[in-house]
Structures are given as structure tokens and as C-alpha cells.
Scaffold this active site. Structure first.
Site, PDB file in Angstrom:
ATOM      1  N   TYR A  56     -84.068  56.554  27.146  1.00  0.00           N
ATOM      2  CA  TYR A  56     -83.906  55.423  26.216  1.00  0.00           C
ATOM      3  C   TYR A  56     -85.093  55.370  25.278  1.00  0.00           C
ATOM      4  O   TYR A  56     -86.233  55.439  25.724  1.00  0.00           O
ATOM      5  CB  TYR A  56     -83.778  54.097  26.979  1.00  0.00           C
ATOM      6  CG  TYR A  56     -82.386  53.528  26.816  1.00  0.00           C
ATOM      7  CD1 TYR A  56     -81.961  53.065  25.566  1.00  0.00           C
ATOM      8  CD2 TYR A  56     -81.487  53.492  27.869  1.00  0.00           C
ATOM      9  CE1 TYR A  56     -80.673  52.590  25.390  1.00  0.00           C
ATOM     10  CE2 TYR A  56     -80.200  53.015  27.697  1.00  0.00           C
ATOM     11  CZ  TYR A  56     -79.800  52.560  26.456  1.00  0.00           C
ATOM     12  OH  TYR A  56     -78.536  52.109  26.271  1.00  0.00           O
ATOM     13  N   GLU A  58     -85.116  53.122  22.188  1.00  0.00           N
ATOM     14  CA  GLU A  58     -84.834  52.163  21.107  1.00  0.00           C
ATOM     15  C   GLU A  58     -86.099  51.946  20.288  1.00  0.00           C
ATOM     16  O   GLU A  58     -87.193  51.826  20.829  1.00  0.00           O
ATOM     17  CB  GLU A  58     -84.335  50.833  21.695  1.00  0.00           C
ATOM     18  CG  GLU A  58     -82.885  50.919  22.131  1.00  0.00           C
ATOM     19  CD  GLU A  58     -82.371  49.624  22.756  1.00  0.00           C
ATOM     20  OE1 GLU A  58     -83.120  48.638  22.819  1.00  0.00           O
ATOM     21  OE2 GLU A  58     -81.204  49.626  23.179  1.00  0.00           O
ATOM     22  N   ASP A 202     -72.478  60.361  -0.406  1.00  0.00           N
ATOM     23  CA  ASP A 202     -72.182  60.836   0.950  1.00  0.00           C
ATOM     24  C   ASP A 202     -71.922  62.342   0.860  1.00  0.00           C
ATOM     25  O   ASP A 202     -70.862  62.778   0.431  1.00  0.00           O
ATOM     26  CB  ASP A 202     -70.958  60.074   1.468  1.00  0.00           C
ATOM     27  CG  ASP A 202     -70.498  60.544   2.832  1.00  0.00           C
ATOM     28  OD1 ASP A 202     -71.024  61.559   3.340  1.00  0.00           O
ATOM     29  OD2 ASP A 202     -69.594  59.894   3.394  1.00  0.00           O
ATOM     30  N   THR A 228     -73.342  63.940   7.326  1.00  0.00           N
ATOM     31  CA  THR A 228     -73.220  64.358   8.708  1.00  0.00           C
ATOM     32  C   THR A 228     -74.176  65.529   8.870  1.00  0.00           C
ATOM     33  O   THR A 228     -74.632  66.118   7.890  1.00  0.00           O
ATOM     34  CB  THR A 228     -71.794  64.855   9.042  1.00  0.00           C
ATOM     35  OG1 THR A 228     -71.500  65.976   8.204  1.00  0.00           O
ATOM     36  CG2 THR A 228     -70.750  63.762   8.818  1.00  0.00           C
ATOM     37  N   LYS A 231     -71.494  69.676   9.626  1.00  0.00           N
ATOM     38  CA  LYS A 231     -70.557  70.427   8.794  1.00  0.00           C
ATOM     39  C   LYS A 231     -71.305  71.634   8.200  1.00  0.00           C
ATOM     40  O   LYS A 231     -71.777  72.459   8.960  1.00  0.00           O
ATOM     41  CB  LYS A 231     -69.920  69.489   7.778  1.00  0.00           C
ATOM     42  CG  LYS A 231     -69.100  68.385   8.495  1.00  0.00           C
ATOM     43  CD  LYS A 231     -68.462  67.375   7.577  1.00  0.00           C
ATOM     44  CE  LYS A 231     -67.773  66.282   8.398  1.00  0.00           C
ATOM     45  NZ  LYS A 231     -67.235  65.197   7.554  1.00  0.00           N
ATOM     46  N   ARG A 237     -73.326  67.357  16.193  1.00  0.00           N
ATOM     47  CA  ARG A 237     -72.505  66.281  15.664  1.00  0.00           C
ATOM     48  C   ARG A 237     -73.381  65.034  15.476  1.00  0.00           C
ATOM     49  O   ARG A 237     -73.966  64.542  16.442  1.00  0.00           O
ATOM     50  CB  ARG A 237     -71.407  66.012  16.699  1.00  0.00           C
ATOM     51  CG  ARG A 237     -70.234  65.217  16.276  1.00  0.00           C
ATOM     52  CD  ARG A 237     -69.053  65.537  17.178  1.00  0.00           C
ATOM     53  NE  ARG A 237     -68.524  66.832  16.815  1.00  0.00           N
ATOM     54  CZ  ARG A 237     -67.749  67.025  15.740  1.00  0.00           C
ATOM     55  NH1 ARG A 237     -67.372  66.028  14.981  1.00  0.00           N
ATOM     56  NH2 ARG A 237     -67.339  68.232  15.430  1.00  0.00           N
TER      57      ARG A 237
HETATM   58  C1  LIG Z   1     -66.873  63.908   7.803  1.00  0.00           C
HETATM   59  C2  LIG Z   1     -67.205  62.845   6.842  1.00  0.00           C
HETATM   60  C3  LIG Z   1     -67.728  61.604   7.268  1.00  0.00           C
HETATM   61  C4  LIG Z   1     -67.696  61.129   8.697  1.00  0.00           C
HETATM   62  O1  LIG Z   1     -68.383  61.783   9.612  1.00  0.00           O
HETATM   63  P1  LIG Z   1     -68.126  61.482  11.167  1.00  0.00           P
HETATM   64  O2  LIG Z   1     -69.324  62.108  11.792  1.00  0.00           O
HETATM   65  O3  LIG Z   1     -66.832  62.091  11.534  1.00  0.00           O
HETATM   66  O4  LIG Z   1     -68.132  59.986  11.348  1.00  0.00           O
HETATM   67  C5  LIG Z   1     -68.154  60.709   6.303  1.00  0.00           C
HETATM   68  N1  LIG Z   1     -68.057  60.998   5.002  1.00  0.00           N
HETATM   69  C6  LIG Z   1     -67.533  62.153   4.560  1.00  0.00           C
HETATM   70  C7  LIG Z   1     -67.456  62.398   3.093  1.00  0.00           C
HETATM   71  C8  LIG Z   1     -67.076  63.108   5.464  1.00  0.00           C
HETATM   72  O5  LIG Z   1     -66.532  64.236   5.016  1.00  0.00           O
END
Ligand SMILES: *Cc1c(COP(=O)(O)O)cnc(C)c1O
Length: 431
Positions: A56, A58, A202, A228, A231, A237
Site C-alpha cells: 500500500y 497511498e 488523449d 494509456t 497500446k 495496462r
Molecule cells: C483505449 C483508450 C482509452 C481507455 O483506456 P482504458 O485503459 O481501456 O481505460 C481512452 N482513450 C482513448 C482514446 C483510447 O483509445
């Protein structure tokens, strides 16, 4: 002897071990073309599976609510420093458990309930968290949307400007999950400033490309950048938020205690490892190959007679219009037919789709995972032809058998987690 700390998973739980083993084999034996997926390094896997899961922590490095955080501090500070170095950001928060939670944290830090946001239409490539009515973003904020033009199938920035002037959102959200072209973050930043709005970019999909300068960075133009880490960035993850120093406190407060409780220190340690990998010279070569592969795959599919949305790709992904005006098949049928020959893709709506999201007119293909396995242009040509063969005759058993054999042969040439396959992690197959 205390077996609790020494036992092998396969002996303790044969069902879970079997599923892991089967999944390891599935990943190795098929061709992974889901654009949001990748294969992490063994080093990243080991960090994820470490004893940091027990801890933990936090709070933030040097300011924790628990004792014993000195080593958690080491990995979190390292992840922060490396993230800042990769993207040239003033501040980074590496605690978001996912991309969705990163976005939620930015909203919590900068918006009030009922504020107006302007996001990209989901069916034009946007993401659920950019204002979908069933998502927290659509539930809590007043959403309007922008999209692509019918003619070019690329973002219509003039229209975006017009909508921004009309709707006067407090925040413009940009970035996408299924947009194959370069995003002009500078232009979006200018539009936002002209109406006094802030921008959240994003870059969940394109972070790896941005990291090495193969896609323009939003960092100089946008107040908040989220991503994220799993990817194109090829880490565990998870999520990551970057912002300017002036917003650092608000973002940290929004992530914890605003949205989350304890951070996943094992995942943060794996983020540090992945960010270290992203700073190495070979990561740039990898991202360049991802782009080169995507271009060749898209061109091959076009040569085979398939329509690629917007006519091609600038990044790691492409949208194939498999329905093409009702002459072809639906995305749902295409996904299933390709899955049957171990080519993994996802159905996807295309701009101005006439089919519902459950059937969809398109499939989305991406090259990050296959590129990590070492595949190059030659393999992309082969795979493009295999995909086209299936899409032409999705019902033909003869074509299926032939393609499936070729897929198996190709996959076998590019080994994946060889030492983790059956016998090591989980030796008992679930069937
Ligand atoms: C994949 C994705 C997310 C979300 O990611 P998670 O880890 O699945 O919550 C947010 N924004 C965009 C543009 C994405 O492609």
C-alpha cells in the site's frame, strides 16, 4: 515446508494455469491485429508480477500515508522522471489504473458537474470517455461533438472551430481510438484559446509515436495530456497524465484521493521499465517499423480491392470499410470470419456508418503487436492478401483451411514468449 510461497501455479490451480497457458499459446499462434494491443517485454511482465503488488502506498513519493514505502518511492519517482523525459512534460502522474481513470481525473481536476465539453464523435473515432451518454463523461457534463468531413473522412477543423464558437465549451477533448490520420493538436489548441477553453489531448493510441517524434506532440499546445501505457507505448495496462506545473497539484489530488485509492505499485514499477525501454534508441526504430508496416498493409488491402477509410493511414492503424456501400459484408461478419482463421481484429463503425455499432461497416487493424514480434513489410503483404481472401469468401471452408494453415506457419516463424509457453507457467491445458 510452507508451500504457500513456493508452489507453482500449475500445481495450485490447474484451471487458471491452464487458461494462462492457453492464452499464451493463443497469442503465439495467431496474428494479433487489434490496434490497441501490443506485447510487452519479459522485463515488463516480471515487474508486473513482482511483490510490489503487496504494497500500500497511498500518496506520492516522499509523501505517503503508509510506512515502508522507500522502494515504492524509487519506482514511482523513476516512472515519473522517465515519463517527463519522454514527452517533455512539466508534470506527470503515473498512478491512473487505466486510460479511463486518467481522463476521469482530468475532468475532476478541471470541470464542475454540468460544464460543457466538446469531444470527437465516437463513431468518427472518438472514445467513450470523451462524452458518450452512458459514460461518466456524458452523464456528468453537457456534451457536444465534432467529427470528420464526409468527403475526406479527416477531422474538419473549420467545422470544429464553428462548433466551438457556437457551443462555448469549457474543455475541448481531442485524441481518438479509431482515427488513422495525424491530429493537428496545434490547430485545436489555437481554436481552444480563441474561445477561452482548455484542451485535454488523449493520446492513448499514438503515445508511442509521439514519444519518438513520429506524430506531433500535443504537450506544447494542450493543458492536459492523457494516455494509456499499454497500446503503442508498449507498457503494462495502465494510464498516465501529463500537465503543466500550475495544474500539478490539482491533478495529483484528483487522481488520489479524488478518483482512486492505493496505487498499483507493481504496475507502476512496470511502467518505469517500459518508459526506460521507450527512451532507448531501438524504440524509435520500432515505432518507425510500426508506421512502415501500417502503410504497406493498407496499400496491400487497397490493391486487393478493399476501401480504406480516408484513403490510407498516417499512424499505426487503419479502418477497412468491409461493407462498402452494401456490396460487402458487415464488420461483425468480418471479425468472426477472421477470428476463425486466428487473425484477430475488431469490428468498428466507420464515419457516417449506416450499420449499428453492433454490426458496423468496418474493421480496425493495427500493426503495433505484429511489429513487436518482428514482422516487416513482406509479412504485411502476405497478411493483407490473407485478410482479403477471407473477406471475399467468408463462408468458404476451402479458403479458411488454406488461410489458417498459412497463419499458423507465419506465426511459428516469429516466436513469442517461447519460454512461457506450455510447460512452464501452466502446463495443464484447459482443453
Ligand atoms: C483505449 C483508450 C482509452 C481507455 O483506456 P482504458 O485503459 O481501456 O481505460 C481512452 N482513450 C482513448 C482514446 C483510447 O483509445
Amino acid at each position: 515446508m510452507n508451500n504457500f510461497f513456493n508452489a507453482n501455479l500449475a500445481e495450485v490451480d490447474s484451471i487458471v494455469a491452464g487458461a494462462i497457458s492457453d492464452e499464451t499459446n493463443r497469442q503465439a499462434n495467431g496474428l494479433e491485429l487489434i490496434a490497441s494491443e501490443n506485447f510487452v517485454s519479459e522485463a515488463v511482465l516480471q515487474a508486473m508480477g513482482s511483490v510490489f503488488t503487496n504494497k500500500y502506498a497511498e500518496g506520492y513519493p516522499g509523501k505517503r500515508y503508509y510506512g515502508g514505502c522507500e522502494f515504492a518511492d524509487v519506482v514511482e519517482q523513476l516512472a515519473i522522471d522517465r515519463a517527463k523525459e519522454i514527452f517533455g512534460a512539466e508534470h506527470a502522474n503515473v498512478q491512473p489504473h487505466s486510460g479511463a481513470q486518467a481522463n476521469m481525473s482530468v475532468f475532476l481536476a478541471s470541470l464542475n458537474h454540468g460544464d460543457k465539453i466538446l469531444g470527437m464523435n465516437l463513431s468518427h473515432g472518438g472514445h467513450l470517455t470523451h462524452g458518450h451518454p452512458m459514460n461518466f463523461s456524458g452523464i456528468n457534463f453537457e456534451v457536444s461533438d465534432y467529427g470528420v468531413s464526409r468527403e475526406t473522412e479527416t477531422i474538419d477543423y473549420d467545422e470544429l472551430q464553428r462548433i466551438a464558437e457556437e457551443k462555448r465549451p469549457k474543455m475541448i477533448v481531442c485524441g481518438a481510438s479509431a482515427y488513422p490520420r495525424t491530429i493537428d493538436f496545434q490547430r485545436i489548441g489555437e481554436i481552444a484559446r480563441s474561445i477561452g477553453a482548455i484542451v485535454m489531448a488523449d493520446i492513448a493510441h499514438i503515445a508511442g509515436l509521439v514519444a519518438v517524434g513520429l506524430h506531433p506532440s500535443p504537450v506544447p499546445h494542450c493543458e492536459f495530456v492523457t494516455t494509456t501505457t499499454h497500446k503503442t507505448l508498449r507498457g503494462p495496462r495502465g494510464g498516465l497524465i501529463m500537465c503543466r506545473e500550475e495544474s500539478a497539484k490539482a491533478i495529483d489530488k484528483a487522481v488520489f484521493p479524488g478518483v482512486q485509492g492505493g496505487p498499483l505499485v507493481h504496475i507502476i514499477s512496470a511502467k518505469a521499465v517500459a518508459f526506460g525501454e521507450a527512451l532507448r534508441e531501438d524504440f524509435k526504430a520500432y515505432q518507425q517499423q510500426v508506421l512502415d508496416n501500417a502503410k504497406v498493409l493498407a496499400a496491400t488491402l487497397q490493391t486487393e480491392g478493399l476501401r480504406i477509410v480516408s484513403g490510407g493511414t498516417d499512424n499505426h492503424l487503419m479502418l477497412v470499410d468491409v461493407f462498402a456501400g452494401g456490396k460487402g459484408i458487415t464488420g461483425k461478419v468480418a471479425e468472426k470470419a477472421l477470428d476463425a482463421v486466428h487473425i484477430t481484429v475488431n469490428k468498428n463503425t466507420i464515419p457516417f456508418d449506416t450499420n449499428s455499432p453492433f454490426t458496423a461497416s468496418g474493421i480496425r487493424l493495427g500493426t503495433p503487436a505484429l511489429t513487436t514480434r518482428g514482422m516487416k513489410e513482406d509479412e504485411m503483404r502476405t497478411i493483407g492478401k490473407l485478410i482479403a481472401a477471407i473477406l471475399r469468401e467468408p463462408e468458404s471452408e476451402e479458403v479458411k483451411t488454406k488461410v489458417k494453415n498459412e497463419v499458423t506457419e507465419l506465426a511459428a516463424k516469429f516466436s513469442l514468449y517461447a519460454h512461457r509457453s506450455a510447460g512452464k507457467i501452466g502446463s495443464i491445458s484447459a482443453g
